[in-house]
Design a protein around this motif. Structure first.
Motif, PDB file in Angstrom:
ATOM      1  N   ALA A 219       0.844  -1.324   0.084  1.00 12.44           N
ATOM      2  CA  ALA A 219      -0.048   0.170  -0.166  1.00 12.44           C
ATOM      3  C   ALA A 219       0.880   1.223   0.087  1.00 12.44           C
ATOM      4  O   ALA A 219       1.334   1.634  -0.871  1.00 12.44           O
ATOM      5  CB  ALA A 219      -0.992  -0.055   1.176  1.00 12.44           C
ATOM      6  N   GLY A 220       1.071   1.862   1.094  1.00 13.61           N
ATOM      7  CA  GLY A 220       1.824   3.213   1.339  1.00 13.61           C
ATOM      8  C   GLY A 220       3.643   2.716   1.400  1.00 13.61           C
ATOM      9  O   GLY A 220       4.291   3.494   0.703  1.00 13.61           O
ATOM     10  N   GLY A 221       3.661   1.392   1.797  1.00 12.68           N
ATOM     11  CA  GLY A 221       5.089   1.136   1.952  1.00 12.68           C
ATOM     12  C   GLY A 221       5.814   1.386   3.225  1.00 12.68           C
ATOM     13  O   GLY A 221       6.861   1.252   3.253  1.00 12.68           O
TER      14      GLY A 221
ATOM     15  N   ASN B  34       1.171  11.011   4.567  1.00 12.01           N
ATOM     16  CA  ASN B  34       0.668  11.002   3.419  1.00 12.01           C
ATOM     17  C   ASN B  34       0.694   9.753   2.789  1.00 12.01           C
ATOM     18  O   ASN B  34      -0.244   9.265   1.812  1.00 12.01           O
ATOM     19  CB  ASN B  34       1.510  11.717   2.349  1.00 12.01           C
ATOM     20  CG  ASN B  34       1.380  13.299   2.980  1.00 12.01           C
ATOM     21  OD1 ASN B  34       0.260  13.894   3.429  1.00 12.01           O
ATOM     22  ND2 ASN B  34       2.293  14.355   2.273  1.00 12.01           N
ATOM     23  N   ALA B  35       1.563   8.655   2.964  1.00 10.49           N
ATOM     24  CA  ALA B  35       1.807   7.580   2.538  1.00 10.49           C
ATOM     25  C   ALA B  35       0.943   6.114   3.306  1.00 10.49           C
ATOM     26  O   ALA B  35       0.284   5.407   2.413  1.00 10.49           O
ATOM     27  CB  ALA B  35       3.161   7.145   2.163  1.00 10.49           C
ATOM     28  N   GLY B  36       1.093   6.381   4.466  1.00 11.62           N
ATOM     29  CA  GLY B  36       0.514   5.287   5.504  1.00 11.62           C
ATOM     30  C   GLY B  36      -0.910   5.015   5.449  1.00 11.62           C
ATOM     31  O   GLY B  36      -1.586   6.179   5.373  1.00 11.62           O
TER      32      GLY B  36
ATOM     33  N   LEU C 246      -4.707   2.965   6.354  1.00 15.84           N
ATOM     34  CA  LEU C 246      -5.398   2.298   7.587  1.00 15.84           C
ATOM     35  C   LEU C 246      -5.263   0.669   7.385  1.00 15.84           C
ATOM     36  O   LEU C 246      -4.827  -0.263   8.052  1.00 15.84           O
ATOM     37  CB  LEU C 246      -6.917   2.452   7.300  1.00 15.84           C
ATOM     38  CG  LEU C 246      -7.898   1.762   8.711  1.00 15.84           C
ATOM     39  CD1 LEU C 246      -7.540   2.445   9.906  1.00 15.84           C
ATOM     40  CD2 LEU C 246      -9.282   2.084   8.341  1.00 15.84           C
ATOM     41  N   GLY C 247      -5.083   0.277   5.889  1.00 20.59           N
ATOM     42  CA  GLY C 247      -5.245  -1.290   5.815  1.00 20.59           C
ATOM     43  C   GLY C 247      -3.588  -1.653   6.184  1.00 20.59           C
ATOM     44  O   GLY C 247      -3.371  -2.687   6.753  1.00 20.59           O
ATOM     45  N   GLY C 248      -2.635  -0.878   5.992  1.00 17.10           N
ATOM     46  CA  GLY C 248      -1.219  -1.137   6.246  1.00 17.10           C
ATOM     47  C   GLY C 248      -0.869  -1.337   7.881  1.00 17.10           C
ATOM     48  O   GLY C 248      -0.572  -2.223   8.438  1.00 17.10           O
TER      49      GLY C 248
ATOM     50  N   GLU D  69      -5.365 -12.765   0.617  1.00 13.96           N
ATOM     51  CA  GLU D  69      -6.580 -12.098   1.256  1.00 13.96           C
ATOM     52  C   GLU D  69      -6.031 -10.831   1.154  1.00 13.96           C
ATOM     53  O   GLU D  69      -4.722 -10.320   1.702  1.00 13.96           O
ATOM     54  CB  GLU D  69      -6.976 -12.406   2.651  1.00 13.96           C
ATOM     55  CG  GLU D  69      -8.204 -13.599   2.451  1.00 13.96           C
ATOM     56  CD  GLU D  69      -8.613 -13.876   3.692  1.00 13.96           C
ATOM     57  OE1 GLU D  69      -9.949 -14.188   3.971  1.00 13.96           O
ATOM     58  OE2 GLU D  69      -8.208 -14.040   5.008  1.00 13.96           O
ATOM     59  N   LEU D  70      -7.100  -9.816   1.031  1.00 13.21           N
ATOM     60  CA  LEU D  70      -6.997  -8.467   1.073  1.00 13.21           C
ATOM     61  C   LEU D  70      -7.848  -7.869   2.204  1.00 13.21           C
ATOM     62  O   LEU D  70      -9.078  -8.070   2.152  1.00 13.21           O
ATOM     63  CB  LEU D  70      -7.202  -7.890  -0.496  1.00 13.21           C
ATOM     64  CG  LEU D  70      -6.987  -6.498  -0.795  1.00 13.21           C
ATOM     65  CD1 LEU D  70      -5.543  -6.078  -0.729  1.00 13.21           C
ATOM     66  CD2 LEU D  70      -7.478  -6.255  -2.193  1.00 13.21           C
ATOM     67  N   ILE D  71      -7.452  -6.678   2.771  1.00 12.63           N
ATOM     68  CA  ILE D  71      -8.327  -5.937   3.642  1.00 12.63           C
ATOM     69  C   ILE D  71      -8.872  -4.840   2.627  1.00 12.63           C
ATOM     70  O   ILE D  71      -8.284  -4.280   2.032  1.00 12.63           O
ATOM     71  CB  ILE D  71      -7.548  -5.398   4.703  1.00 12.63           C
ATOM     72  CG1 ILE D  71      -6.569  -6.109   5.571  1.00 12.63           C
ATOM     73  CG2 ILE D  71      -8.456  -4.491   5.541  1.00 12.63           C
ATOM     74  CD1 ILE D  71      -5.646  -5.551   6.326  1.00 12.63           C
TER      75      ILE D  71
ATOM     76  N   MET E 204       6.319  12.004  16.111  1.00  8.16           N
ATOM     77  CA  MET E 204       7.256  11.120  15.198  1.00  8.16           C
ATOM     78  C   MET E 204       7.507   9.982  16.274  1.00  8.16           C
ATOM     79  O   MET E 204       8.798   9.679  16.142  1.00  8.16           O
ATOM     80  CB  MET E 204       8.403  11.648  14.461  1.00  8.16           C
ATOM     81  CG  MET E 204       8.057  12.404  13.422  1.00  8.16           C
ATOM     82  SD  MET E 204       9.595  12.721  12.545  1.00  8.16           S
ATOM     83  CE  MET E 204       9.829  11.315  11.978  1.00  8.16           C
ATOM     84  N   VAL E 205       6.621   9.497  16.963  1.00 10.02           N
ATOM     85  CA  VAL E 205       7.182   8.490  17.913  1.00 10.02           C
ATOM     86  C   VAL E 205       5.961   7.300  18.086  1.00 10.02           C
ATOM     87  O   VAL E 205       4.818   7.467  17.587  1.00 10.02           O
ATOM     88  CB  VAL E 205       7.255   8.858  19.484  1.00 10.02           C
ATOM     89  CG1 VAL E 205       8.199   9.529  19.404  1.00 10.02           C
ATOM     90  CG2 VAL E 205       5.953   9.616  19.783  1.00 10.02           C
ATOM     91  N   ILE E 206       6.701   6.236  18.014  1.00  9.28           N
ATOM     92  CA  ILE E 206       5.888   5.185  18.272  1.00  9.28           C
ATOM     93  C   ILE E 206       5.133   5.104  19.735  1.00  9.28           C
ATOM     94  O   ILE E 206       5.809   5.384  20.677  1.00  9.28           O
ATOM     95  CB  ILE E 206       6.537   3.775  18.243  1.00  9.28           C
ATOM     96  CG1 ILE E 206       7.374   3.584  16.992  1.00  9.28           C
ATOM     97  CG2 ILE E 206       5.853   2.096  18.368  1.00  9.28           C
ATOM     98  CD1 ILE E 206       6.339   3.281  15.574  1.00  9.28           C
TER      99      ILE E 206
END
Ligand SMILES: Cc1cc2nc3c(=O)[nH]c(=O)nc-3n(C[C@H](O)[C@H](O)[C@H](O)COP(=O)(O)OP(=O)(O)OC[C@H]3O[C@@H](n4cnc5c(N)ncnc54)[C@H](O)[C@@H]3O)c2cc1C
Length: 300
Positions: free
Chosen positions: A31-33, A107-109, A111-113, A164-166, A189-191
């Motif tokens: 998806a966004g990678g 911009n890239a990330g 929900l599915g990822g 399978e795909l979400i 910018m943190v987990i």
């Protein structure tokens, strides 16, 4: 002779994506990678065949209905936090999206990822749990609709079968305040070290609360939810007092089972998740930020 090029299929429709995955169930969905490419760069996964889904219109859209919201798996964080209709319909999702990474990651990330990565620290997951989301997946065996509990079965483990795909997540849209709060090692910018999503439903008179980064999965604090729902002044609108909010926080923290790791100790996570739950409850029922307002997007 160099190495053979990876085989990349760029799907332009849901049917094309489904077809490509049915033909090549071993292919990786891209998806966004923002997660997958990190793993490839670190040598944790190898590129063999890729099905790119970022140009599949059916996955890129969202729909707002009276009582629910359907968010395509390819919807990005930037879209979640900027589209006014989506922000109004799923404010906690917008709050979570705002805390993810940096603008390029948002911009890239997608929900599915985030769902497929299924990290305990994946920030949208507590929101989906608190909103009783159904995850719709499609594949060679047809379509399945799963609760988050059914979908995430361990740390970074899901029930997604090969091929399978979400497709989308369907979220409830209750009348009441929603809140997402997160603690990390710094402000941006943190987990997550700990996170909480809280949803007040003034029609059902329920409070739903889910936690991130404090257990192997995404636990709901069901005992605390039931305990506090009995004590909220649903008719009068009096805000919960400090003692009630603090006790709610303690009860939510009791449902956590954090571990020590390089980001934080279990003891800190336990304390932090209780503080976040206390604050989330206070905001949800404060006369200024909560009440029955649908749009609780005040977490800037
Ligand atoms: C610098 C940085 C900061 C980050 N900060 C955060 C943060 O604060 N909070 C947070 O939660 N995450 C964060 N992340 C992680 C990441 O951005 C998110 O998890 C993002 O949502 C992944 O989405 P993606 O579209 O980039 O997925 P991808 O990298 O394309 O894919 C990730 C995984 O999901 C699978 N996948 C993707 N889409 C689908 C689909 N439709 N169906 C089936 N499988 C699918 C892929 O095959 C792969 O296994 C960060 C990442 C980076 C690099």
């Amino acid at each position: 002779m160099g190495k053979p090029e990876p085989n990349v299929i760029v799907a332009r429709s849901l049917d094309e994506a489904r077809g490509a995955l049915a033909d090549h169930p071993d292919a990786m969905v891209l998806a966004g990678g923002t997660d997958l490419m990190v793993q490839i760069n670190r040598g944790l996964r190898r590129l063999h065949r890729v099905v790119g889904v970022s140009r599949v219109p059916e996955l890129r859209r969202w729909q707002v209905f009276e009582h629910r919201v359907a968010v395509g798996s390819g919807v990005t964080y930037t879209e979640m936090l900027t589209d006014p209709m989506l922000v109004e319909a799923a404010p906690a999702l917008a709050q979570a999206a705002r805390t993810v990474g940096s603008p390029p990651i948002r911009n890239a990330g997608t929900l599915g990822g985030n769902l497929a990565t299924a990290s305990p620290a994946s920030d949208t997951l507590p929101v989906l749990a608190a909103l009783d989301a159904r995850i719709v997946v499609t594949g060679p065996g047809g379509e399945r609709r799963l609760s988050l509990d059914e979908f995430v079965i361990g740390v970074k483990q899901t029930v997604l079968a090969p091929g399978e795909l979400i497709v989308r997540a369907e979220l409830d849209r209750p009348r009441g305040h929603q809140e997402f709060l997160k603690i990390g090692p710094r402000n941006a910018m943190v987990i997550s070290i700990a996170s909480v999503a809280l949803v007040a439903d003034h029609d059902a008179r329920t409070v739903r609360c889910a936690m991130g980064a404090v257990a192997a999965g995404i636990p709901r604090a069901r005992d605390a939810e039931a305990w506090v729902a009995d004590r909220i002044d649903w008719d009068g609108g009096t805000a919960p007092d400090d003692a009630l909010a603090a006790e709610f926080g303690r009860r939510v923290a009791a449902a956590a089972s954090p571990i020590d790791d390089h980001r934080a100790s279990a003891a800190y996570r336990h304390h932090a998740v209780g503080v976040l739950a206390t604050r989330a409850l206070e905001r949800a029922f404060s006369p200024t930020t909560g009440g029955t307002r649908m749009n609780g997007n005040d977490n800037a």
